[in-house]
Design a protein around this motif. Sequence first.
Motif, PDB file in Angstrom:
ATOM      1  N   SER A 157      -6.759 -93.162  71.211  1.00  0.00           N
ATOM      2  CA  SER A 157      -6.652 -91.771  71.649  1.00  0.00           C
ATOM      3  C   SER A 157      -7.386 -90.830  70.694  1.00  0.00           C
ATOM      4  O   SER A 157      -8.026 -89.867  71.119  1.00  0.00           O
ATOM      5  N   PHE A 160     -10.936 -91.128  71.429  1.00  0.00           N
ATOM      6  CA  PHE A 160     -11.181 -90.382  72.666  1.00  0.00           C
ATOM      7  C   PHE A 160     -11.380 -88.894  72.376  1.00  0.00           C
ATOM      8  O   PHE A 160     -12.308 -88.261  72.885  1.00  0.00           O
ATOM      9  N   ASP A 208      -9.434 -94.031  77.433  1.00  0.00           N
ATOM     10  CA  ASP A 208      -8.188 -93.404  77.859  1.00  0.00           C
ATOM     11  C   ASP A 208      -7.272 -94.426  78.530  1.00  0.00           C
ATOM     12  O   ASP A 208      -6.064 -94.479  78.251  1.00  0.00           O
ATOM     13  N   SER A 211      -6.030 -97.080  75.902  1.00  0.00           N
ATOM     14  CA  SER A 211      -4.993 -96.490  75.054  1.00  0.00           C
ATOM     15  C   SER A 211      -3.660 -96.465  75.778  1.00  0.00           C
ATOM     16  O   SER A 211      -2.614 -96.807  75.209  1.00  0.00           O
ATOM     17  N   TYR A 212      -3.680 -96.067  77.035  1.00  0.00           N
ATOM     18  CA  TYR A 212      -2.462 -96.004  77.853  1.00  0.00           C
ATOM     19  C   TYR A 212      -1.833 -97.385  78.006  1.00  0.00           C
ATOM     20  O   TYR A 212      -0.608 -97.545  77.882  1.00  0.00           O
ATOM     21  N   ARG A 264       1.951 -89.343  81.534  1.00  0.00           N
ATOM     22  CA  ARG A 264       0.929 -90.136  82.223  1.00  0.00           C
ATOM     23  C   ARG A 264       1.438 -90.667  83.563  1.00  0.00           C
ATOM     24  O   ARG A 264       0.689 -90.712  84.541  1.00  0.00           O
ATOM     25  N   THR A 272      -7.322 -84.782  77.649  1.00  0.00           N
ATOM     26  CA  THR A 272      -7.103 -84.569  76.216  1.00  0.00           C
ATOM     27  C   THR A 272      -5.646 -84.327  75.842  1.00  0.00           C
ATOM     28  O   THR A 272      -5.241 -84.654  74.729  1.00  0.00           O
ATOM     29  N   ALA A 275      -3.748 -87.421  75.015  1.00  0.00           N
ATOM     30  CA  ALA A 275      -4.414 -88.020  73.855  1.00  0.00           C
ATOM     31  C   ALA A 275      -3.993 -87.309  72.570  1.00  0.00           C
ATOM     32  O   ALA A 275      -3.815 -87.943  71.527  1.00  0.00           O
TER      33      ALA A 275
END
Length: 306
Positions: A157, A160, A208, A211-212, A264, A272, A275
Amino acid sequence: MNWSILQNNLVNISFGVSLSNLITCWISLAFPNIQYIKNISNIQTIIINCSLSISLGSRWIIEKYFPLSNLYESLLFLAWCITLIQIVLERQTKSQIISSISVPIQLLIIAFASFTLPEEMQVASPLVPALHSNWLMMHVTIMMLSYSLLIMGSLLSILFLVITKGNNLNNNQNKTSNQIFNNNSYILTENNIAINSLKRTNLLASLDNLSYRVIGLGFPLLTIGIISGAVWANEAWGSYWSWDPKETWALITWLIFASYLHSRLIKAWQGTKPAILASFGFLIIWVCYLGVNFLGQGLHSYGWIS
């Protein structure tokens, strides 16, 4: 054979190879088309993981307890977990970006454990009574694995955010689409810019999403770790929850990443904003893991820094 010297040598090898791997990763990012550099980096990561495995494994066999009873051992185990996650993610994604964020943190962890901690903290010592439990392996292992996954997800993140420089991902996608399809004009220069922008947008979307997924795997482990810790605390101290500094910050960590995943899942935030929340979680993890042991005392201070 002096096993302590062997263990220290293996840790030193891990540090040296990590330093070399950091340079290799930078070269690989600068010259992405040279495959053998990527292969060298992968081999170095495996060497680091194997060295840490042998060091921790020999400590386990000789001392006859799972090597997670003090800060030195837990730091090495954390570095081992991160290298393992790096190997798995790189095999899945085929990208050197994973190593570019993973190797520096490995290097810092091993350096801190080897060169910053005093020698008396690196020496194996008898377990305190509270640690003579089968919960030691389950609870601490799960917590360290969750920390490793959450650290990796948070670093993705942060990367990102660095690439986007605060711009929203959805806005970037719209701008890219406008550049490509504006009045069906296919001017060569504009198309080249649009293609580069599209590649950048695809990279951001991949970061993204990855990371999730990584945080989504680490969060359930953190939940299980906190629950198992509460059960162990009741067995050892007669109370499920004592608002010990470590327990409190573990709960704060849980709330931060629960908020991230909730945003999410309901798609309230995109780009962003989540993140930034995950990046903030990166700091909270280190406060929970190291900060409370330097700044506060509690039931979890044994074998650490008091």
